[in-house]
Design a protein around this motif. Sequence first.
Motif, PDB file in Angstrom:
ATOM      1  N   TYR A 159       1.034  -1.233   0.077  1.00  0.00           N
ATOM      2  CA  TYR A 159       0.014  -0.002   0.070  1.00  0.00           C
ATOM      3  C   TYR A 159       0.713   1.237  -0.133  1.00  0.00           C
ATOM      4  CZ  TYR A 159      -3.617  -3.172   1.476  1.00  0.00           C
ATOM      5  OH  TYR A 159      -4.555  -4.494   1.514  1.00  0.00           O
ATOM      6  N   THR A 160       0.368   2.382  -0.333  1.00  0.00           N
ATOM      7  CA  THR A 160       1.100   3.599  -0.439  1.00  0.00           C
ATOM      8  C   THR A 160       0.607   4.464   0.644  1.00  0.00           C
ATOM      9  OG1 THR A 160       1.219   3.474  -2.853  1.00  0.00           O
ATOM     10  CG2 THR A 160       1.733   5.622  -1.901  1.00  0.00           C
ATOM     11  N   PHE A 202      -1.216  10.802  10.354  1.00  0.00           N
ATOM     12  CA  PHE A 202      -1.937  11.747  11.325  1.00  0.00           C
ATOM     13  C   PHE A 202      -1.205  11.582  12.745  1.00  0.00           C
ATOM     14  CE2 PHE A 202      -5.042  10.037   8.219  1.00  0.00           C
ATOM     15  CZ  PHE A 202      -5.779  11.526   8.019  1.00  0.00           C
ATOM     16  N   PRO A 203      -1.346  12.354  13.713  1.00  0.00           N
ATOM     17  CA  PRO A 203      -0.764  12.356  14.942  1.00  0.00           C
ATOM     18  C   PRO A 203      -1.355  11.072  15.769  1.00  0.00           C
ATOM     19  CG  PRO A 203      -2.341  14.303  14.952  1.00  0.00           C
ATOM     20  CD  PRO A 203      -2.291  13.582  13.391  1.00  0.00           C
ATOM     21  N   TYR A 204      -0.640  10.700  16.702  1.00  0.00           N
ATOM     22  CA  TYR A 204      -1.045   9.497  17.726  1.00  0.00           C
ATOM     23  C   TYR A 204      -1.166   8.284  16.759  1.00  0.00           C
ATOM     24  CZ  TYR A 204      -2.304  13.362  20.429  1.00  0.00           C
ATOM     25  OH  TYR A 204      -2.259  14.595  21.149  1.00  0.00           O
ATOM     26  N   GLY A 205      -0.253   7.894  15.628  1.00  0.00           N
ATOM     27  CA  GLY A 205      -0.169   6.633  15.164  1.00  0.00           C
ATOM     28  C   GLY A 205      -1.194   6.302  13.909  1.00  0.00           C
ATOM     29  N   SER A 206      -1.963   7.121  13.588  1.00  0.00           N
ATOM     30  CA  SER A 206      -2.968   6.678  12.424  1.00  0.00           C
ATOM     31  C   SER A 206      -2.287   7.136  11.188  1.00  0.00           C
ATOM     32  CB  SER A 206      -4.234   7.643  12.598  1.00  0.00           C
ATOM     33  OG  SER A 206      -5.390   7.087  12.476  1.00  0.00           O
ATOM     34  N   ALA A 231      -3.430   3.719   0.728  1.00  0.00           N
ATOM     35  CA  ALA A 231      -4.080   3.698  -0.593  1.00  0.00           C
ATOM     36  C   ALA A 231      -3.819   2.623  -1.499  1.00  0.00           C
ATOM     37  CB  ALA A 231      -4.051   4.880  -1.310  1.00  0.00           C
ATOM     38  N   SER A 232      -4.605   1.981  -2.093  1.00  0.00           N
ATOM     39  CA  SER A 232      -4.093   1.033  -3.013  1.00  0.00           C
ATOM     40  C   SER A 232      -5.328   0.892  -3.970  1.00  0.00           C
ATOM     41  CB  SER A 232      -4.097  -0.365  -2.448  1.00  0.00           C
ATOM     42  OG  SER A 232      -5.319  -1.266  -2.879  1.00  0.00           O
ATOM     43  N   GLU A 233      -4.846   0.539  -5.386  1.00  0.00           N
ATOM     44  CA  GLU A 233      -5.406   0.643  -6.531  1.00  0.00           C
ATOM     45  C   GLU A 233      -6.949  -0.094  -6.293  1.00  0.00           C
ATOM     46  OE1 GLU A 233      -2.955  -0.824  -9.545  1.00  0.00           O
ATOM     47  OE2 GLU A 233      -1.672   0.738  -9.614  1.00  0.00           O
ATOM     48  N   LYS A 234      -6.865  -1.273  -5.516  1.00  0.00           N
ATOM     49  CA  LYS A 234      -7.988  -2.211  -5.507  1.00  0.00           C
ATOM     50  C   LYS A 234      -9.093  -1.838  -4.528  1.00  0.00           C
ATOM     51  CE  LYS A 234      -4.797  -6.107  -6.200  1.00  0.00           C
ATOM     52  NZ  LYS A 234      -4.522  -7.509  -5.635  1.00  0.00           N
ATOM     53  N   THR A 235      -8.550  -1.196  -3.108  1.00  0.00           N
ATOM     54  CA  THR A 235      -9.450  -0.962  -2.196  1.00  0.00           C
ATOM     55  C   THR A 235      -9.690   0.579  -2.018  1.00  0.00           C
ATOM     56  OG1 THR A 235      -7.584  -1.005  -0.607  1.00  0.00           O
ATOM     57  CG2 THR A 235      -8.948  -3.074  -0.996  1.00  0.00           C
ATOM     58  N   GLY A 236      -8.775   1.523  -2.754  1.00  0.00           N
ATOM     59  CA  GLY A 236      -8.891   2.939  -2.236  1.00  0.00           C
ATOM     60  C   GLY A 236      -8.163   3.369  -1.071  1.00  0.00           C
ATOM     61  N   ASN A 237      -8.416   4.471  -0.582  1.00  0.00           N
ATOM     62  CA  ASN A 237      -8.102   4.939   0.490  1.00  0.00           C
ATOM     63  C   ASN A 237      -8.948   4.666   1.992  1.00  0.00           C
ATOM     64  OD1 ASN A 237      -6.399   6.359  -1.394  1.00  0.00           O
ATOM     65  ND2 ASN A 237      -6.713   8.199  -0.403  1.00  0.00           N
ATOM     66  N   LYS A 288      -7.975   4.458   6.668  1.00  0.00           N
ATOM     67  CA  LYS A 288      -7.111   4.503   7.828  1.00  0.00           C
ATOM     68  C   LYS A 288      -6.847   3.323   8.378  1.00  0.00           C
ATOM     69  CE  LYS A 288      -8.382   9.430   9.199  1.00  0.00           C
ATOM     70  NZ  LYS A 288      -8.835  10.089  10.340  1.00  0.00           N
ATOM     71  N   VAL A 289      -5.620   3.243   8.932  1.00  0.00           N
ATOM     72  CA  VAL A 289      -5.181   2.027   9.712  1.00  0.00           C
ATOM     73  C   VAL A 289      -4.365   2.620  10.878  1.00  0.00           C
ATOM     74  CG1 VAL A 289      -5.398   0.452   7.916  1.00  0.00           C
ATOM     75  CG2 VAL A 289      -3.306   1.682   8.453  1.00  0.00           C
ATOM     76  N   ASN A 290      -4.273   1.663  12.017  1.00  0.00           N
ATOM     77  CA  ASN A 290      -3.338   1.880  12.991  1.00  0.00           C
ATOM     78  C   ASN A 290      -1.934   1.730  12.507  1.00  0.00           C
ATOM     79  OD1 ASN A 290      -1.940   2.052  15.363  1.00  0.00           O
ATOM     80  ND2 ASN A 290      -3.329   0.843  16.544  1.00  0.00           N
TER      81      ASN A 290
END
Length: 122
Positions: free
Chosen positions: A74-75, A80-84, A88-94, A96-98
């Motif tokens: 993924y790219t 984000f602050p606090y680790g978020s 993005a990927s071509e298959k799933t889009g954008n 957020k993850v930890n």
Amino acid sequence: MASAGEKRLLQLNELKELRNEAYENAKIYEERTKMWHEKNLVRKEFQPGQQVLLFNSRLKLFPGKLKSRWSGPYTVVKVFPYGSVEVASEKTGNFKVNGQRLKPYLGGHFEQAKSVILLSSH
């Protein structure tokens, strides 16, 4: 009757003191536990545009011995602050993850690396 009332007031005051002491001890324990936990966390820094792999924690429901728990690459779009982290990927889009579920992607194909290992072991 008066002495019984005084005795009861003393017992209530002792009970309040014990509750306050228990509260303070619980607070100290919580602070120490938090410090220990944060000390053992591995800080991961990601920059936008970096390639990363995502850990799939749900894979253990249907375990496959040779199936990798890492998906991607993924790219990183935004950090984000606090680790978020937004990836993005071509298959799933954008989405957020930890940041603790990510690791840097160093490139290359797994199948190629696997065949090199198999050939070198013979």
